[in-house]
Scaffold this active site. Structure first.
Site, PDB file in Angstrom:
ATOM      1  CG  ASP A 208      -1.918  -1.138   1.212  1.00 25.53           C
ATOM      2  OD1 ASP A 208      -2.238  -1.630   0.115  1.00 25.53           O
ATOM      3  OD2 ASP A 208      -2.377  -1.537   2.303  1.00 25.53           O
ATOM      4  CG  HIS A 263      -1.184  -6.800   1.498  1.00 27.57           C
ATOM      5  ND1 HIS A 263      -0.337  -5.708   1.485  1.00 27.57           N
ATOM      6  CD2 HIS A 263      -2.423  -6.298   1.248  1.00 27.57           C
ATOM      7  CE1 HIS A 263      -1.018  -4.607   1.240  1.00 27.57           C
ATOM      8  NE2 HIS A 263      -2.278  -4.934   1.088  1.00 27.57           N
ATOM      9  NE  ARG A 273     -10.686 -11.929   3.039  1.00 26.38           N
ATOM     10  CZ  ARG A 273     -10.045 -10.756   3.131  1.00 26.38           C
ATOM     11  NH1 ARG A 273     -10.180  -9.866   2.163  1.00 26.38           N
ATOM     12  NH2 ARG A 273      -9.279 -10.500   4.174  1.00 26.38           N
TER      13      ARG A 273
END
Length: 339
Positions: A208, A263, A273
Protein backbone atom coordinates in the site's frame (compact mmCIF):
# COMPACT_ATOMS: atom_id res chain seq x y z
CA UNK A 1 -23.86 -16.81 4.98
CA UNK A 2 -23.11 -17.33 1.31
CA UNK A 3 -23.97 -14.27 -0.72
CA UNK A 4 -24.76 -14.85 -4.35
CA UNK A 5 -23.51 -12.09 -6.62
CA UNK A 6 -25.11 -11.14 -9.92
CA UNK A 7 -21.95 -9.73 -11.45
CA UNK A 8 -22.29 -9.72 -15.20
CA UNK A 9 -18.68 -8.55 -15.49
CA UNK A 10 -17.39 -11.47 -13.44
CA UNK A 11 -19.11 -14.32 -15.24
CA UNK A 12 -16.00 -16.43 -15.49
CA UNK A 13 -12.96 -17.09 -13.37
CA UNK A 14 -9.86 -15.06 -14.27
CA UNK A 15 -6.49 -16.64 -14.85
CA UNK A 16 -5.59 -19.33 -12.34
CA UNK A 17 -2.08 -19.63 -10.95
CA UNK A 18 -0.55 -22.82 -9.61
CA UNK A 19 1.24 -22.30 -6.32
CA UNK A 20 2.34 -24.31 -3.35
CA UNK A 21 -0.25 -23.88 -0.60
CA UNK A 22 0.68 -21.05 1.75
CA UNK A 23 1.30 -21.93 5.36
CA UNK A 24 -0.93 -20.45 8.06
CA UNK A 25 0.77 -17.88 10.24
CA UNK A 26 -0.16 -18.63 13.84
CA UNK A 27 2.22 -16.08 15.33
CA UNK A 28 0.75 -12.87 13.88
CA UNK A 29 1.56 -10.09 16.34
CA UNK A 30 -1.61 -9.26 18.25
CA UNK A 31 -1.55 -5.82 19.86
CA UNK A 32 -3.82 -5.02 22.78
CA UNK A 33 -4.26 -1.26 22.60
CA UNK A 34 -4.95 -1.15 26.35
CA UNK A 35 -1.63 -2.81 27.15
CA UNK A 36 0.88 -0.30 28.65
CA UNK A 37 3.60 -2.06 26.63
CA UNK A 38 1.71 -1.88 23.33
CA UNK A 39 4.13 0.65 21.81
CA UNK A 40 6.99 -1.84 22.23
CA UNK A 41 5.01 -4.68 20.63
CA UNK A 42 3.93 -2.45 17.74
CA UNK A 43 7.56 -1.47 17.08
CA UNK A 44 8.66 -5.10 16.88
CA UNK A 45 5.73 -6.00 14.61
CA UNK A 46 6.46 -3.11 12.22
CA UNK A 47 10.12 -4.08 12.00
CA UNK A 48 9.57 -7.83 11.61
CA UNK A 49 6.35 -8.06 9.61
CA UNK A 50 5.15 -4.58 8.64
CA UNK A 51 1.81 -5.96 9.79
CA UNK A 52 -0.09 -6.68 12.99
CA UNK A 53 -3.54 -7.30 14.45
CA UNK A 54 -5.23 -4.86 16.81
CA UNK A 55 -7.50 -6.15 19.56
CA UNK A 56 -9.27 -4.43 22.44
CA UNK A 57 -9.96 -1.45 20.19
CA UNK A 58 -12.64 1.18 20.59
CA UNK A 59 -14.52 0.76 17.29
CA UNK A 60 -18.11 -0.27 18.17
CA UNK A 61 -19.10 -3.65 16.72
CA UNK A 62 -22.49 -2.23 15.75
CA UNK A 63 -20.73 0.21 13.40
CA UNK A 64 -18.93 -2.70 11.74
CA UNK A 65 -22.06 -4.85 11.41
CA UNK A 66 -24.14 -1.97 10.07
CA UNK A 67 -21.65 -1.06 7.36
CA UNK A 68 -21.09 -4.66 6.28
CA UNK A 69 -24.85 -5.14 5.90
CA UNK A 70 -25.13 -1.97 3.81
CA UNK A 71 -22.16 -2.96 1.66
CA UNK A 72 -23.66 -6.38 0.92
CA UNK A 73 -26.97 -4.76 0.09
CA UNK A 74 -25.21 -2.58 -2.46
CA UNK A 75 -23.13 -5.40 -3.97
CA UNK A 76 -26.28 -7.52 -4.37
CA UNK A 77 -28.03 -4.88 -6.45
CA UNK A 78 -28.61 -5.64 -10.16
CA UNK A 79 -25.44 -5.02 -12.13
CA UNK A 80 -27.07 -2.20 -14.06
CA UNK A 81 -27.72 -0.34 -10.80
CA UNK A 82 -24.17 -0.76 -9.52
CA UNK A 83 -22.73 0.36 -12.85
CA UNK A 84 -24.37 3.76 -12.35
CA UNK A 85 -21.71 4.40 -9.71
CA UNK A 86 -18.87 3.53 -12.10
CA UNK A 87 -16.50 3.33 -13.79
CA UNK A 88 -14.19 4.58 -11.02
CA UNK A 89 -12.55 7.98 -11.51
CA UNK A 90 -10.75 6.66 -9.27
CA UNK A 91 -13.69 6.95 -6.84
CA UNK A 92 -16.87 4.98 -7.37
CA UNK A 93 -17.73 1.40 -8.30
CA UNK A 94 -15.39 -0.94 -10.13
CA UNK A 95 -15.31 -4.64 -10.93
CA UNK A 96 -12.67 -7.11 -12.07
CA UNK A 97 -10.20 -4.47 -13.25
CA UNK A 98 -7.88 -3.09 -10.57
CA UNK A 99 -6.43 0.21 -11.70
CA UNK A 100 -5.72 1.10 -15.31
CA UNK A 101 -2.64 -1.01 -16.03
CA UNK A 102 -4.00 -4.45 -16.83
CA UNK A 103 -4.34 -5.92 -13.33
CA UNK A 104 -7.49 -7.98 -12.85
CA UNK A 105 -8.97 -9.91 -9.97
CA UNK A 106 -12.05 -11.76 -8.80
CA UNK A 107 -13.41 -8.65 -7.12
CA UNK A 108 -15.87 -5.77 -7.16
CA UNK A 109 -15.37 -2.70 -5.02
CA UNK A 110 -16.37 0.79 -3.96
CA UNK A 111 -13.63 3.38 -3.51
CA UNK A 112 -14.69 6.44 -1.53
CA UNK A 113 -12.97 9.68 -0.67
CA UNK A 114 -12.80 10.37 3.06
CA UNK A 115 -11.91 14.04 2.67
CA UNK A 116 -15.04 16.24 2.95
CA UNK A 117 -13.13 19.01 1.18
CA UNK A 118 -13.30 17.02 -2.07
CA UNK A 119 -16.58 15.85 -3.57
CA UNK A 120 -16.74 13.03 -6.09
CA UNK A 121 -19.81 12.71 -8.28
CA UNK A 122 -19.30 8.94 -8.35
CA UNK A 123 -19.38 8.86 -4.55
CA UNK A 124 -22.66 10.78 -4.54
CA UNK A 125 -24.11 8.29 -7.03
CA UNK A 126 -23.38 5.39 -4.68
CA UNK A 127 -25.55 6.90 -1.98
CA UNK A 128 -28.32 8.27 -4.17
CA UNK A 129 -30.76 5.42 -3.53
CA UNK A 130 -30.41 5.16 0.22
CA UNK A 131 -28.27 8.07 1.45
CA UNK A 132 -29.45 8.18 5.05
CA UNK A 133 -28.55 4.62 6.02
CA UNK A 134 -25.55 3.79 3.81
CA UNK A 135 -23.79 7.15 4.01
CA UNK A 136 -24.44 7.33 7.74
CA UNK A 137 -22.92 3.86 8.19
CA UNK A 138 -19.84 4.83 6.18
CA UNK A 139 -19.29 8.08 8.05
CA UNK A 140 -19.63 6.69 11.56
CA UNK A 141 -17.38 3.72 10.72
CA UNK A 142 -14.66 5.87 9.14
CA UNK A 143 -14.65 8.36 12.01
CA UNK A 144 -14.23 5.55 14.55
CA UNK A 145 -11.47 3.86 12.52
CA UNK A 146 -9.66 7.17 12.04
CA UNK A 147 -9.45 7.63 15.81
CA UNK A 148 -7.93 4.17 16.12
CA UNK A 149 -5.45 4.93 13.33
CA UNK A 150 -4.41 8.14 15.10
CA UNK A 151 -3.88 6.17 18.31
CA UNK A 152 -1.75 3.55 16.53
CA UNK A 153 0.42 6.20 14.86
CA UNK A 154 0.93 7.99 18.18
CA UNK A 155 1.97 4.71 19.81
CA UNK A 156 4.43 4.24 16.93
CA UNK A 157 5.76 7.76 17.62
CA UNK A 158 6.14 6.87 21.30
CA UNK A 159 8.03 3.71 20.41
CA UNK A 160 10.34 5.59 18.03
CA UNK A 161 10.72 8.45 20.54
CA UNK A 162 9.41 10.96 18.00
CA UNK A 163 8.33 14.33 19.35
CA UNK A 164 5.78 15.70 19.22
CA UNK A 165 3.89 12.41 19.38
CA UNK A 166 1.37 13.60 16.77
CA UNK A 167 4.09 13.98 14.12
CA UNK A 168 2.59 11.08 12.15
CA UNK A 169 -1.06 11.26 13.17
CA UNK A 170 -1.37 14.96 12.28
CA UNK A 171 -0.79 14.05 8.62
CA UNK A 172 -4.03 12.05 8.70
CA UNK A 173 -5.83 14.64 10.83
CA UNK A 174 -4.96 17.43 8.38
CA UNK A 175 -8.03 18.81 6.59
CA UNK A 176 -6.22 18.18 3.30
CA UNK A 177 -5.31 14.59 4.14
CA UNK A 178 -5.40 12.44 1.01
CA UNK A 179 -7.01 9.41 2.65
CA UNK A 180 -9.55 7.05 1.11
CA UNK A 181 -11.80 4.16 2.02
CA UNK A 182 -12.43 0.97 0.08
CA UNK A 183 -15.11 -1.69 0.35
CA UNK A 184 -14.09 -4.93 -1.39
CA UNK A 185 -16.39 -7.82 -2.27
CA UNK A 186 -14.96 -11.14 -3.46
CA UNK A 187 -17.86 -13.34 -4.66
CA UNK A 188 -17.55 -17.12 -4.34
CA UNK A 189 -16.30 -18.85 -7.50
CA UNK A 190 -17.67 -22.41 -7.71
CA UNK A 191 -15.41 -23.29 -10.65
CA UNK A 192 -12.46 -23.08 -8.28
CA UNK A 193 -13.63 -26.28 -6.58
CA UNK A 194 -12.57 -28.39 -9.55
CA UNK A 195 -9.11 -26.87 -9.77
CA UNK A 196 -7.23 -28.74 -7.08
CA UNK A 197 -3.99 -27.13 -5.99
CA UNK A 198 -4.67 -23.88 -7.79
CA UNK A 199 -5.37 -20.43 -6.44
CA UNK A 200 -7.74 -17.82 -7.81
CA UNK A 201 -6.42 -14.30 -7.41
CA UNK A 202 -8.90 -11.94 -5.82
CA UNK A 203 -6.48 -9.02 -5.46
CA UNK A 204 -2.90 -9.40 -6.69
CA UNK A 205 0.22 -8.96 -4.57
CA UNK A 206 1.18 -5.37 -3.76
CA UNK A 207 2.17 -2.94 -1.05
CA UNK A 208 0.00 0.00 0.00
CA UNK A 209 1.47 3.39 -0.95
CA UNK A 210 0.04 5.34 2.00
CA UNK A 211 1.31 5.71 5.59
CA UNK A 212 -0.82 2.94 7.11
CA UNK A 213 -3.86 0.90 6.14
CA UNK A 214 -6.52 -0.31 8.56
CA UNK A 215 -8.27 -3.49 7.40
CA UNK A 216 -11.29 -5.34 8.70
CA UNK A 217 -12.86 -8.33 6.94
CA UNK A 218 -15.60 -10.86 7.57
CA UNK A 219 -14.93 -14.45 8.64
CA UNK A 220 -13.91 -15.65 5.16
CA UNK A 221 -10.21 -16.41 4.70
CA UNK A 222 -8.11 -15.18 1.79
CA UNK A 223 -5.62 -12.59 3.05
CA UNK A 224 -1.95 -13.54 2.75
CA UNK A 225 1.22 -11.64 3.59
CA UNK A 226 4.78 -12.17 2.37
CA UNK A 227 7.48 -12.63 5.01
CA UNK A 228 11.03 -11.32 4.73
CA UNK A 229 12.24 -14.65 3.32
CA UNK A 230 9.71 -14.47 0.50
CA UNK A 231 7.37 -17.11 1.93
CA UNK A 232 3.65 -16.40 1.63
CA UNK A 233 1.55 -17.12 4.71
CA UNK A 234 -2.22 -17.09 5.20
CA UNK A 235 -3.67 -14.79 7.84
CA UNK A 236 -6.49 -16.39 9.85
CA UNK A 237 -9.60 -14.18 9.59
CA UNK A 238 -10.86 -12.36 12.67
CA UNK A 239 -14.02 -10.35 12.08
CA UNK A 240 -13.87 -8.63 15.47
CA UNK A 241 -10.33 -7.27 15.11
CA UNK A 242 -8.42 -4.99 12.76
CA UNK A 243 -5.21 -5.54 10.80
CA UNK A 244 -2.69 -2.76 10.27
CA UNK A 245 -0.39 -2.58 7.24
CA UNK A 246 2.76 -0.47 7.15
CA UNK A 247 2.63 1.50 3.89
CA UNK A 248 5.38 2.69 1.54
CA UNK A 249 5.29 6.23 2.93
CA UNK A 250 5.95 5.02 6.48
CA UNK A 251 8.82 2.86 5.22
CA UNK A 252 10.44 5.98 3.77
CA UNK A 253 9.72 8.10 6.87
CA UNK A 254 11.51 5.51 9.03
CA UNK A 255 14.33 5.27 6.43
CA UNK A 256 13.62 1.59 5.87
CA UNK A 257 13.44 0.61 9.53
CA UNK A 258 9.82 -0.39 8.99
CA UNK A 259 8.99 -2.33 5.81
CA UNK A 260 5.75 -1.96 3.91
CA UNK A 261 4.13 -5.38 3.83
CA UNK A 262 3.52 -7.15 0.53
CA UNK A 263 0.11 -8.81 0.61
CA UNK A 264 -2.57 -10.34 -1.62
CA UNK A 265 -6.05 -11.85 -1.41
CA UNK A 266 -7.09 -15.22 -2.80
CA UNK A 267 -10.73 -15.88 -3.58
CA UNK A 268 -12.80 -18.49 -1.77
CA UNK A 269 -14.75 -21.09 -3.72
CA UNK A 270 -17.68 -21.29 -1.29
CA UNK A 271 -18.05 -18.04 0.63
CA UNK A 272 -17.99 -14.38 -0.26
CA UNK A 273 -15.41 -12.16 1.39
CA UNK A 274 -16.10 -8.56 2.37
CA UNK A 275 -13.31 -6.27 3.51
CA UNK A 276 -13.21 -2.63 4.55
CA UNK A 277 -9.94 -0.72 4.30
CA UNK A 278 -9.09 2.79 5.45
CA UNK A 279 -5.95 4.09 3.71
CA UNK A 280 -4.35 6.88 5.73
CA UNK A 281 -2.51 9.25 3.43
CA UNK A 282 -0.88 12.67 3.97
CA UNK A 283 -1.76 15.89 2.12
CA UNK A 284 -0.72 15.81 -1.54
CA UNK A 285 1.91 18.54 -1.00
CA UNK A 286 3.55 16.75 1.97
CA UNK A 287 7.23 15.91 1.49
CA UNK A 288 7.91 12.24 2.20
CA UNK A 289 11.39 12.04 3.73
CA UNK A 290 13.00 10.16 6.62
CA UNK A 291 12.19 11.87 9.92
CA UNK A 292 15.17 13.87 11.15
CA UNK A 293 14.81 12.60 14.71
CA UNK A 294 15.31 9.01 13.49
CA UNK A 295 18.47 9.68 11.53
CA UNK A 296 21.83 9.04 13.21
CA UNK A 297 24.64 11.54 12.74
CA UNK A 298 26.29 9.48 10.01
CA UNK A 299 23.10 8.01 8.56
CA UNK A 300 22.10 8.97 5.04
CA UNK A 301 18.65 8.86 3.55
CA UNK A 302 18.02 5.79 1.42
CA UNK A 303 15.47 7.72 -0.63
CA UNK A 304 15.24 10.78 -2.82
CA UNK A 305 13.01 13.56 -1.57
CA UNK A 306 9.51 13.56 -3.08
CA UNK A 307 5.98 14.72 -2.36
CA UNK A 308 3.06 12.42 -1.69
CA UNK A 309 1.48 13.64 -4.94
CA UNK A 310 4.61 12.62 -6.89
CA UNK A 311 4.72 9.19 -5.30
CA UNK A 312 0.99 8.56 -5.59
CA UNK A 313 1.04 9.56 -9.26
CA UNK A 314 3.95 7.23 -9.95
CA UNK A 315 2.47 4.35 -7.93
CA UNK A 316 -0.85 4.35 -9.71
CA UNK A 317 0.84 4.26 -13.11
CA UNK A 318 2.56 1.00 -12.16
CA UNK A 319 1.38 -2.59 -12.01
CA UNK A 320 0.26 -3.94 -8.65
CA UNK A 321 3.26 -6.22 -8.16
CA UNK A 322 5.89 -3.62 -9.14
CA UNK A 323 8.39 -2.45 -6.54
CA UNK A 324 7.14 1.11 -6.54
CA UNK A 325 9.73 2.56 -4.18
CA UNK A 326 12.54 1.45 -6.49
CA UNK A 327 12.21 4.61 -8.57
CA UNK A 328 12.68 6.74 -5.46
CA UNK A 329 15.66 4.97 -3.92
CA UNK A 330 19.03 6.63 -4.16
CA UNK A 331 21.33 4.92 -6.65
CA UNK A 332 24.02 4.25 -4.05
CA UNK A 333 21.50 2.23 -2.06
CA UNK A 334 20.39 0.35 -5.18
CA UNK A 335 24.00 -0.60 -5.97
CA UNK A 336 24.56 -1.84 -2.41
CA UNK A 337 21.36 -3.89 -2.61
CA UNK A 338 22.57 -5.57 -5.81
CA UNK A 339 25.98 -6.34 -4.32
Amino acid sequence: MVVQSNLSTLNHCPSIETRKPATVLDSIPSINLKDPESKIHIMKACEEYGFFKVVNHSVPMEFIAKLEAQALEFFNLPQSEKDKAGPPDPFGYGSKRIGSNGDVGWIEYLLLNTNPQVTSLKTLTVFRENPEIFWSAVKEYIEAVKLMAFEVLELIADGLKIEPRDTLSKLLKDKNSDSCFRLNHYPPCPKLQALSGRDLVGFGEHTDPQIISVLRSNSTSGLQICLKDGVWVSVPPDETSFFINVGDALQVMTNGRFKSVRHRVLANSHKSRVSMIYFGGPPLSEKIVPLTSLMGKQEESLYKEFTWWEYKTSAYKSRLADYRLGLFEKKTHQVQAIE
